[in-house]
Write a protein that holds these residues in place. Structure first.
Motif, mmCIF file in Angstrom:
data_model
loop_
_atom_site.group_PDB
_atom_site.id
_atom_site.type_symbol
_atom_site.label_atom_id
_atom_site.label_comp_id
_atom_site.label_asym_id
_atom_site.label_seq_id
_atom_site.Cartn_x
_atom_site.Cartn_y
_atom_site.Cartn_z
ATOM 1 N N THR A 44 -13.848 43.110 48.485
ATOM 2 C CA THR A 44 -12.859 43.474 49.495
ATOM 3 C C THR A 44 -12.793 44.989 49.606
ATOM 4 O O THR A 44 -12.938 45.690 48.601
ATOM 5 N N ARG A 45 -12.571 45.466 50.820
ATOM 6 C CA ARG A 45 -12.398 46.898 51.031
ATOM 7 C C ARG A 45 -10.925 47.307 51.045
ATOM 8 O O ARG A 45 -10.617 48.476 51.262
ATOM 9 N N ASP A 46 -10.030 46.351 50.839
ATOM 10 C CA ASP A 46 -8.604 46.654 50.762
ATOM 11 C C ASP A 46 -7.954 45.637 49.831
ATOM 12 O O ASP A 46 -7.408 44.623 50.257
ATOM 13 N N LEU A 47 -8.011 45.927 48.542
ATOM 14 C CA LEU A 47 -7.598 44.985 47.505
ATOM 15 C C LEU A 47 -6.152 44.523 47.678
ATOM 16 O O LEU A 47 -5.842 43.355 47.487
ATOM 17 N N HIS A 48 -5.274 45.433 48.033
ATOM 18 C CA HIS A 48 -3.858 45.089 48.056
ATOM 19 C C HIS A 48 -3.474 44.217 49.245
ATOM 20 O O HIS A 48 -2.334 43.741 49.325
ATOM 21 N N LYS A 49 -4.405 43.988 50.143
ATOM 22 C CA LYS A 49 -4.177 43.015 51.211
ATOM 23 C C LYS A 49 -4.583 41.608 50.776
ATOM 24 O O LYS A 49 -4.427 40.655 51.548
ATOM 25 N N GLU A 50 -5.117 41.507 49.554
ATOM 26 C CA GLU A 50 -5.528 40.207 49.022
ATOM 27 C C GLU A 50 -4.902 40.029 47.637
ATOM 28 O O GLU A 50 -5.561 40.228 46.614
ATOM 29 N N PRO A 51 -3.630 39.683 47.593
ATOM 30 C CA PRO A 51 -2.895 39.611 46.319
ATOM 31 C C PRO A 51 -3.536 38.710 45.275
ATOM 32 O O PRO A 51 -3.388 38.961 44.073
ATOM 33 N N ALA A 52 -4.259 37.697 45.707
ATOM 34 C CA ALA A 52 -4.876 36.781 44.738
ATOM 35 C C ALA A 52 -5.932 37.482 43.890
ATOM 36 O O ALA A 52 -6.274 37.008 42.797
ATOM 37 N N LEU A 53 -6.453 38.615 44.377
ATOM 38 C CA LEU A 53 -7.487 39.361 43.642
ATOM 39 C C LEU A 53 -6.904 40.484 42.790
ATOM 40 O O LEU A 53 -7.617 41.075 41.987
ATOM 41 N N CYS A 54 -5.626 40.781 42.959
ATOM 42 C CA CYS A 54 -5.037 41.915 42.249
ATOM 43 C C CYS A 54 -4.823 41.587 40.769
ATOM 44 O O CYS A 54 -4.524 40.451 40.404
ATOM 45 N N TYR A 55 -5.005 42.584 39.940
ATOM 46 C CA TYR A 55 -4.736 42.465 38.509
ATOM 47 C C TYR A 55 -4.192 43.797 38.029
ATOM 48 O O TYR A 55 -3.778 44.625 38.850
ATOM 49 N N PHE A 56 -4.157 44.038 36.740
ATOM 50 C CA PHE A 56 -3.485 45.220 36.205
ATOM 51 C C PHE A 56 -3.944 46.504 36.904
ATOM 52 O O PHE A 56 -5.134 46.786 37.009
ATOM 53 N N GLU A 57 -2.964 47.301 37.321
ATOM 54 C CA GLU A 57 -3.257 48.547 38.017
ATOM 55 C C GLU A 57 -3.543 49.684 37.028
ATOM 56 O O GLU A 57 -2.957 49.740 35.947
ATOM 57 N N THR A 58 -4.400 50.602 37.435
ATOM 58 C CA THR A 58 -4.618 51.826 36.668
ATOM 59 C C THR A 58 -3.706 52.925 37.217
ATOM 60 O O THR A 58 -3.096 52.778 38.285
ATOM 61 N N GLU A 59 -3.644 54.051 36.493
ATOM 62 C CA GLU A 59 -2.870 55.187 36.987
ATOM 63 C C GLU A 59 -3.403 55.656 38.338
ATOM 64 O O GLU A 59 -2.640 55.955 39.261
ATOM 65 N N HIS A 60 -4.737 55.718 38.456
ATOM 66 C CA HIS A 60 -5.337 56.185 39.701
ATOM 67 C C HIS A 60 -5.051 55.222 40.844
ATOM 68 O O HIS A 60 -4.826 55.647 41.982
ATOM 69 N N GLU A 61 -5.079 53.950 40.560
ATOM 70 C CA GLU A 61 -4.806 52.965 41.603
ATOM 71 C C GLU A 61 -3.407 53.154 42.175
ATOM 72 O O GLU A 61 -3.215 53.132 43.405
ATOM 73 N N LYS A 62 -2.432 53.325 41.311
ATOM 74 C CA LYS A 62 -1.062 53.534 41.783
ATOM 75 C C LYS A 62 -0.970 54.811 42.605
ATOM 76 O O LYS A 62 -0.328 54.842 43.665
ATOM 77 N N MET A 63 -1.625 55.869 42.141
ATOM 78 C CA MET A 63 -1.564 57.146 42.835
ATOM 79 C C MET A 63 -2.200 57.055 44.219
ATOM 80 O O MET A 63 -1.622 57.479 45.225
ATOM 81 N N PHE A 64 -3.410 56.474 44.288
ATOM 82 C CA PHE A 64 -4.095 56.400 45.566
ATOM 83 C C PHE A 64 -3.383 55.450 46.531
ATOM 84 O O PHE A 64 -3.365 55.683 47.734
ATOM 85 N N THR A 65 -2.798 54.392 46.006
ATOM 86 C CA THR A 65 -2.058 53.460 46.859
ATOM 87 C C THR A 65 -0.847 54.148 47.469
ATOM 88 O O THR A 65 -0.552 53.988 48.660
ATOM 89 N N GLU A 66 -0.153 54.951 46.660
ATOM 90 C CA GLU A 66 0.993 55.699 47.169
ATOM 91 C C GLU A 66 0.573 56.719 48.233
ATOM 92 O O GLU A 66 1.355 57.057 49.125
ATOM 93 N N MET A 67 -0.665 57.191 48.139
ATOM 94 C CA MET A 67 -1.203 58.119 49.136
ATOM 95 C C MET A 67 -1.669 57.402 50.396
ATOM 96 O O MET A 67 -2.088 58.040 51.364
#
Length: 239
Positions: free
Chosen positions: A185-208
């Motif tokens: 997927t090119r947009d993980l957070h649009k597919e909640p079934a694929l989401c798993y533990f977030e990294t620090e970078h993931e949270k930062m980039f998502t907030e951006m």
């Protein structure tokens, strides 16, 4: 790139790691013997480039039926991962039996892992994208790296990045190295079934507002390992 900010030298980092009971001082001495580094014989998983440990400090204590090795190249990063792991296990009040951390250059992973060290899963989270042409061979998803992983892998590679260029290139790298992409997927957070533990970078980039790219790849049984090794030898000869 915010994710690649320079980390200041911390002279106390190495001594603190060397005093840590779950730190492997020289991972090369464990080659062919990784299962002996843990109290229980269980499937082994790797995180390559664990950084400050935001992911592994969630993943490892949540899955005590798997053993984990988290690798980074800098003492200054790994010591922060060590502290996060200690806090996470203490919060759950469970022993730190299934986690080991070490310093190593992942470019030469085969110096630390033998083909008998079978790996259930490899995590690559937000690695350096090395966008310049002559540096691309340093990418953790470059075919010459993937061929090394394939030699020890029984299961899957889970790969996350915010970098679209790295991700698009990696979609080509994996098949070149004898993998088939099972999920993408090119947009993980649009597919909640694929989401798993977030990294620090993931949270930062998502907030951006940046989308997170994700794939799961597995060795293609139709591509023999011998052919890949020959490809690897040719690549090394030609640079």
């Amino acid at each position: 790139r915010i994710a690649l900010m320079r980390i200041r030298c911390k002279p106390w980092a190495k001594p603190e790691l060397e005093a840590c009971p779950f730190y492997i001082t020289d991972p090369k001495t464990c080659k062919g013997r990784w299962e002996m580094q843990f109290p229980k014989k269980q499937p082994l998983r790797l995180e390559l480039g664990c950084g400050k440990g935001g992911f592994i400090a969630q993943e490892a204590p949540a899955n005590p039926d798997y053993n984990y090795v988290a690798i980074d190249i800098k003492n200054e990063m790994l010591v922060l991962a060590k502290r996060k792991l200690e806090a996470a296990y203490a919060e759950k009040n469970i022993p730190m039996d299934n986690i080991r951390i070490c310093i190593d250059n992942i470019m030469y992973l085969s110096a630390c892992f033998a083909e008998t060290d079978r790996i259930d899963r490899i995590y690559i989270n937000f690695c350096n994208p090395w966008p310049r042409g002559k540096h691309k061979k340093r990418r953790l998803t470059h075919p010459r790296q993937l061929v090394q992983y394939r030699q020890i892998l029984d299961g899957e590679i889970w790969f996350k990045t915010d970098d679209a260029g790295l991700f698009e290139d990696s979609l080509q790298y994996f098949p070149q190295a004898g993998f088939r992409i099972r999920t993408m997927t090119r947009d993980l957070h649009k597919e909640p079934a694929l989401c798993y533990f977030e990294t620090e970078h993931e949270k930062m980039f998502t907030e951006m507002g940046k989308p997170i790219h994700f794939l799961i790849a597995e060795p293609d049984p139709d591509v023999p390992a011998e052919a890949l090794q020959e490809w690897m030898n040719t690549y090394e000869r030609n640079g």
